[in-house]
Motif scaffolding. Structure first.
Motif, PDB file in Angstrom:
ATOM      1  N   PRO A   5       0.832  -1.207   0.000  1.00 58.19           N
ATOM      2  CA  PRO A   5       0.000   0.000   0.000  1.00 58.19           C
ATOM      3  C   PRO A   5       0.871   1.263   0.000  1.00 58.19           C
ATOM      4  N   ALA A   6       0.447   2.280  -0.731  1.00 60.27           N
ATOM      5  CA  ALA A   6       1.240   3.504  -0.877  1.00 60.27           C
ATOM      6  C   ALA A   6       1.615   4.110   0.469  1.00 60.27           C
ATOM      7  N   ALA A   7       0.682   4.162   1.400  1.00 56.81           N
ATOM      8  CA  ALA A   7       0.976   4.759   2.714  1.00 56.81           C
ATOM      9  C   ALA A   7       2.093   3.999   3.426  1.00 56.81           C
ATOM     10  N   ASN A   8       2.084   2.683   3.314  1.00 55.75           N
ATOM     11  CA  ASN A   8       3.145   1.874   3.924  1.00 55.75           C
ATOM     12  C   ASN A   8       4.485   2.119   3.250  1.00 55.75           C
ATOM     13  N   LEU A   9       4.451   2.279   1.919  1.00 55.86           N
ATOM     14  CA  LEU A   9       5.686   2.535   1.185  1.00 55.86           C
ATOM     15  C   LEU A   9       6.244   3.911   1.535  1.00 55.86           C
ATOM     16  N   VAL A  10       5.385   4.900   1.727  1.00 58.09           N
ATOM     17  CA  VAL A  10       5.837   6.221   2.175  1.00 58.09           C
ATOM     18  C   VAL A  10       6.516   6.096   3.538  1.00 58.09           C
ATOM     19  N   ASP A  11       5.879   5.371   4.459  1.00 60.84           N
ATOM     20  CA  ASP A  11       6.450   5.198   5.801  1.00 60.84           C
ATOM     21  C   ASP A  11       7.817   4.515   5.743  1.00 60.84           C
ATOM     22  N   LEU A  12       7.921   3.440   4.967  1.00 61.40           N
ATOM     23  CA  LEU A  12       9.180   2.705   4.851  1.00 61.40           C
ATOM     24  C   LEU A  12      10.264   3.579   4.215  1.00 61.40           C
ATOM     25  N   THR A  13       9.918   4.258   3.128  1.00 66.04           N
ATOM     26  CA  THR A  13      10.879   5.112   2.433  1.00 66.04           C
ATOM     27  C   THR A  13      11.338   6.254   3.334  1.00 66.04           C
ATOM     28  N   ASP A  25      10.867  15.475   8.801  1.00 65.04           N
ATOM     29  CA  ASP A  25      10.061  16.224   7.826  1.00 65.04           C
ATOM     30  C   ASP A  25      10.619  16.090   6.414  1.00 65.04           C
ATOM     31  N   GLU A  26      11.937  16.225   6.288  1.00 64.51           N
ATOM     32  CA  GLU A  26      12.557  16.098   4.974  1.00 64.51           C
ATOM     33  C   GLU A  26      12.361  14.686   4.427  1.00 64.51           C
ATOM     34  N   ALA A  27      12.578  13.688   5.266  1.00 67.18           N
ATOM     35  CA  ALA A  27      12.431  12.294   4.839  1.00 67.18           C
ATOM     36  C   ALA A  27      11.013  12.026   4.347  1.00 67.18           C
ATOM     37  N   ARG A  28      10.034  12.573   5.040  1.00 65.82           N
ATOM     38  CA  ARG A  28       8.636  12.360   4.657  1.00 65.82           C
ATOM     39  C   ARG A  28       8.324  13.051   3.332  1.00 65.82           C
ATOM     40  N   THR A  29       8.844  14.255   3.136  1.00 62.85           N
ATOM     41  CA  THR A  29       8.639  14.969   1.871  1.00 62.85           C
ATOM     42  C   THR A  29       9.222  14.188   0.710  1.00 62.85           C
ATOM     43  N   ILE A  30      10.448  13.723   0.866  1.00 64.95           N
ATOM     44  CA  ILE A  30      11.101  12.940  -0.186  1.00 64.95           C
ATOM     45  C   ILE A  30      10.300  11.669  -0.463  1.00 64.95           C
ATOM     46  N   ALA A  31       9.946  10.962   0.589  1.00 67.21           N
ATOM     47  CA  ALA A  31       9.208   9.700   0.436  1.00 67.21           C
ATOM     48  C   ALA A  31       7.879   9.911  -0.270  1.00 67.21           C
ATOM     49  N   ARG A  32       7.159  10.940   0.125  1.00 67.33           N
ATOM     50  CA  ARG A  32       5.846  11.208  -0.471  1.00 67.33           C
ATOM     51  C   ARG A  32       5.981  11.477  -1.963  1.00 67.33           C
ATOM     52  N   ARG A  33       6.976  12.270  -2.350  1.00 66.53           N
ATOM     53  CA  ARG A  33       7.173  12.604  -3.764  1.00 66.53           C
ATOM     54  C   ARG A  33       7.659  11.387  -4.566  1.00 66.53           C
ATOM     55  N   LEU A  34       8.521  10.570  -3.987  1.00 68.14           N
ATOM     56  CA  LEU A  34       8.980   9.372  -4.702  1.00 68.14           C
ATOM     57  C   LEU A  34       7.829   8.402  -4.928  1.00 68.14           C
ATOM     58  N   VAL A  35       7.038   8.175  -3.908  1.00 69.10           N
ATOM     59  CA  VAL A  35       5.895   7.269  -4.048  1.00 69.10           C
ATOM     60  C   VAL A  35       4.886   7.854  -5.037  1.00 69.10           C
ATOM     61  N   ASP A  36       4.671   9.169  -4.996  1.00 70.93           N
ATOM     62  CA  ASP A  36       3.781   9.807  -5.987  1.00 70.93           C
ATOM     63  C   ASP A  36       4.249   9.501  -7.405  1.00 70.93           C
TER      64      ASP A  36
END
Length: 143
Positions: A5-13, A25-36
């Motif tokens: 699931p995308a949300a899980n992949l964002v969390d892992l990334t 915060d930076e890690a979450r921004t990067i993860a969200r954009r990569l998964v997007d």
């Protein structure tokens, strides 16, 4: 093939990027954009970039937790220095600044320089102010 699931992949990334030196915060921004990027079919600029990002951090080509700075600014124009930080962070900063300038002046132009070496995308706004990414395509030998 396993589906995550995308949300899980964002969390892992985000956890991996944080382990590589990024703030939460930076890690979450990067993860969200990569998964997007993965979700819209641009897998070459999705989570597979993580390995290269971590490598570039180790080599000093990419600097975690380095905020962008404004090097030139007028009412409708700005030039942003990414300071070799993550483009996802610099891009959001530049986009938000451009939206604010356009809301105030009716038009805006924001340029960004000194991002890390590879793996960026062009960001665009639609007429409703929604941000989207158009990834650059690099030859496999360069990625």
């Amino acid at each position: 093939m396993r589906t995550v699931p995308a949300a899980n992949l964002v969390d892992l990334t985000a956890a991996i990027m944080q382990g590589g030196g990024s703030s939460p915060d930076e890690a979450r921004t990067i993860a969200r954009r990569l998964v997007d990027s993965n979700l819209v079919g641009h897998d070459s600029h999705g989570v597979l970039r993580v390995r290269k990002y971590l490598e570039w951090v180790q080599l000093g080509w990419l600097r975690p937790n380095t905020p962008p700075t404004i090097v030139f600014e007028s009412d409708a124009i700005a030039i942003i220095d990414g300071n070799r930080g993550f483009g996802q962070v610099t891009g959001e900063f530049a986009t938000n600044l451009g939206i604010a300038k356009a809301a105030h002046m009716g038009i805006a132009m924001v340029g960004v320089c000194l991002l890390h070496r590879r793996g960026y995308f062009r960001q665009e706004l639609d007429v409703d102010g929604n941000q989207s990414e158009v990834p650059e395509v690099w030859p496999v030998a360069e990625v």
